[in-house]
Motif scaffolding. Structure first.
Motif, short mmCIF file in Angstrom:
data_model
loop_
_atom_site.label_atom_id
_atom_site.label_comp_id
_atom_site.label_asym_id
_atom_site.label_seq_id
_atom_site.Cartn_x
_atom_site.Cartn_y
_atom_site.Cartn_z
N ASN A 199 3.40 -76.56 -35.65
CA ASN A 199 2.58 -76.19 -36.79
C ASN A 199 3.45 -75.89 -38.01
O ASN A 199 4.21 -74.93 -38.01
N GLN B 207 -16.11 -77.82 -44.39
CA GLN B 207 -16.53 -76.88 -45.45
C GLN B 207 -16.78 -77.67 -46.74
O GLN B 207 -17.65 -77.33 -47.52
N ASP C 247 -10.47 -81.17 -46.20
CA ASP C 247 -10.28 -80.41 -44.96
C ASP C 247 -11.07 -81.04 -43.82
O ASP C 247 -12.08 -81.69 -44.05
N ASP D 293 -12.61 -79.29 -41.52
CA ASP D 293 -13.57 -78.35 -40.93
C ASP D 293 -14.98 -78.48 -41.52
O ASP D 293 -15.84 -77.66 -41.23
N GLN E 230 -12.43 -71.07 -36.42
CA GLN E 230 -12.19 -70.03 -37.43
C GLN E 230 -11.23 -70.52 -38.49
O GLN E 230 -10.48 -71.47 -38.25
N ALA F 225 1.39 -80.63 -43.97
CA ALA F 225 0.54 -81.67 -43.36
C ALA F 225 0.00 -82.60 -44.45
O ALA F 225 -0.01 -83.83 -44.30
N GLY G 76 2.03 -75.93 -41.28
CA GLY G 76 1.19 -75.42 -42.36
C GLY G 76 0.51 -76.55 -43.13
O GLY G 76 0.97 -77.69 -43.14
N GLN G 77 -0.59 -76.17 -43.78
CA GLN G 77 -1.46 -77.16 -44.44
C GLN G 77 -0.74 -77.99 -45.50
O GLN G 77 -0.94 -79.20 -45.57
N ASP H 219 -1.39 -81.10 -37.25
CA ASP H 219 -0.35 -80.13 -37.59
C ASP H 219 -0.03 -79.24 -36.37
O ASP H 219 -0.13 -78.02 -36.45
N LYS I 288 -1.06 -64.90 -43.64
CA LYS I 288 -0.88 -66.25 -44.18
C LYS I 288 -1.47 -66.35 -45.60
O LYS I 288 -0.93 -67.03 -46.46
N ARG J 120 -17.85 -72.22 -42.71
CA ARG J 120 -17.31 -72.89 -41.53
C ARG J 120 -18.29 -72.78 -40.37
O ARG J 120 -18.78 -71.69 -40.07
N PRO K 264 -5.78 -83.01 -42.91
CA PRO K 264 -4.91 -82.13 -42.13
C PRO K 264 -5.73 -81.48 -41.01
O PRO K 264 -6.82 -80.97 -41.26
N VAL K 265 -5.21 -81.52 -39.79
CA VAL K 265 -5.98 -81.00 -38.65
C VAL K 265 -5.15 -80.01 -37.86
O VAL K 265 -4.07 -80.34 -37.37
N TYR K 266 -5.64 -78.80 -37.75
CA TYR K 266 -4.99 -77.81 -36.90
C TYR K 266 -6.07 -77.11 -36.06
O TYR K 266 -6.84 -76.31 -36.59
N LYS L 161 -7.93 -70.82 -40.51
CA LYS L 161 -6.55 -70.73 -40.02
C LYS L 161 -5.73 -69.80 -40.90
O LYS L 161 -4.53 -69.66 -40.72
N TYR L 162 -6.39 -69.18 -41.87
CA TYR L 162 -5.67 -68.27 -42.77
C TYR L 162 -6.03 -66.83 -42.45
O TYR L 162 -7.05 -66.32 -42.88
#
Ligand code: UDP
Ligand code: MG
Length: 247
Positions: A74, A101, A97, A99, A206, A80, A76-77, A46, A213, A202, A13-15, A208-209
């Motif tokens: 968008n 992490q 993810d 990112d 940043q 996605a 949401g995760q 997303d 959220k 990360r 999932p990519v946002y 996304k939560y």
């Protein structure tokens, strides 16, 4: 693109992750080529508003194992991830993810465990690199879930997870859509295991939560796995209305 289904599908999932995508592409490709099974990467953009989609199209030009879907906005995760599940074709499906992490290099650990006969394998971030607030909140939610479902797992929210194809089919057909998937898998009769995985903070962009959220996700978790909170609130309502009448 080859018409034969690959052995492994990796859902991404990519946002707004333009900062992470080049390194992710490099590390994921190296890890999967070293692993050896055929694979596809199913990316669900997303509704990114940065350069993520342009970068993804470039990656796809170079590597046809990457398949890119783009949501109209968008969602949401969880949405996605489920879109990725629906598009996946592999016998084993891994979600991770974008990112970095979670370590792409840990994906083979999950595949090995799935091949032992589990329907779902969840990562366990033993040394979690998030804020104390995030860590504390997750710990509370994990214990709550264990209490109400009787299903013990250290880390329900870990976003590195693996599934066998039949489990994916059942989860896509199931109407519940929540980011906390192990409870659903267990409810659907799946045999679930967990494996310790690495975690890092990360490096690009940043989380996304934001607070809102996070609270909404926690509320989703608390209210969708059992009707107990509703029953408690109803009982409190009845109790206070009696007090009201009495007064
Ligand atoms: N993500 C997404 N849609 C959203 C929020 C996040 O697709 O609305 C993706 C995001 O790009 C990342 C993953 O979901 O790949 C996890 O997001 P994030 O790292 O912000 O969550 P955290 O690690 O803080 O829980
Ligand atoms: Mg993250």
């Amino acid at each position: 693109m080859s018409e034969t289904a690959p052995e492994i599908s990796i859902i991404l999932p990519v946002y707004n992750e333009e900062g992470s995508l080049p390194e992710l592409n490099k590390r994921l490709t190296a890890a999967m080529e070293a692993h050896g099974d055929s694979y596809e990467v199913v990316v669900v953009d997303d509704g990114s508003r940065d350069g993520s989609y342009a970068l993804l199209k470039e990656i796809r030009e170079q590597d046809k194992r990457w398949r890119i879907a783009r949501l109209s906005r968008n969602f949401g995760q969880s949405a996605a991830i489920y879109a990725g599940f629906s598009l996946s074709r592999g016998q084993y499906v891994i979600m991770i993810d974008a990112d970095l992490q979670m370590y792409p290099e840990d994906i083979p650990l999950l595949i090995t465990k799935l091949r032992e006969g589990y329907d779902m394998v969840s990562g366990w971030r033993v040394d979690r690199r998030d804020s104390l607030f995030r860590w504390g909140m997750s710990r509370l939610l994990n214990r709550y879930t264990e209490y109400v479902t009787g299903f013990p797992l250290h880390d329900h929210g870990c976003s590195l997870k693996g599934f066998r194809r039949p489990m994916i089919e059942r989860m896509v057909a199931f109407t519940h859509r929540c980011r906390y998937l192990p409870v659903d898998a267990a409810t659907l009769g799946g045999k679930v295991a967990e494996v310790p995985v690495r975690h890092q903070s990360r490096r690009h962009g940043q989380s996304k939560y934001g607070l809102f959220k996070l609270v909404a996700t926690a509320f989703d978790m608390i209210t969708t796995i059992t009707i107990m909170p509703l029953q408690v609130i109803s009982a409190l309502g009845v109790f206070f209305s009696f007090i009201g009448f009495g007064m």
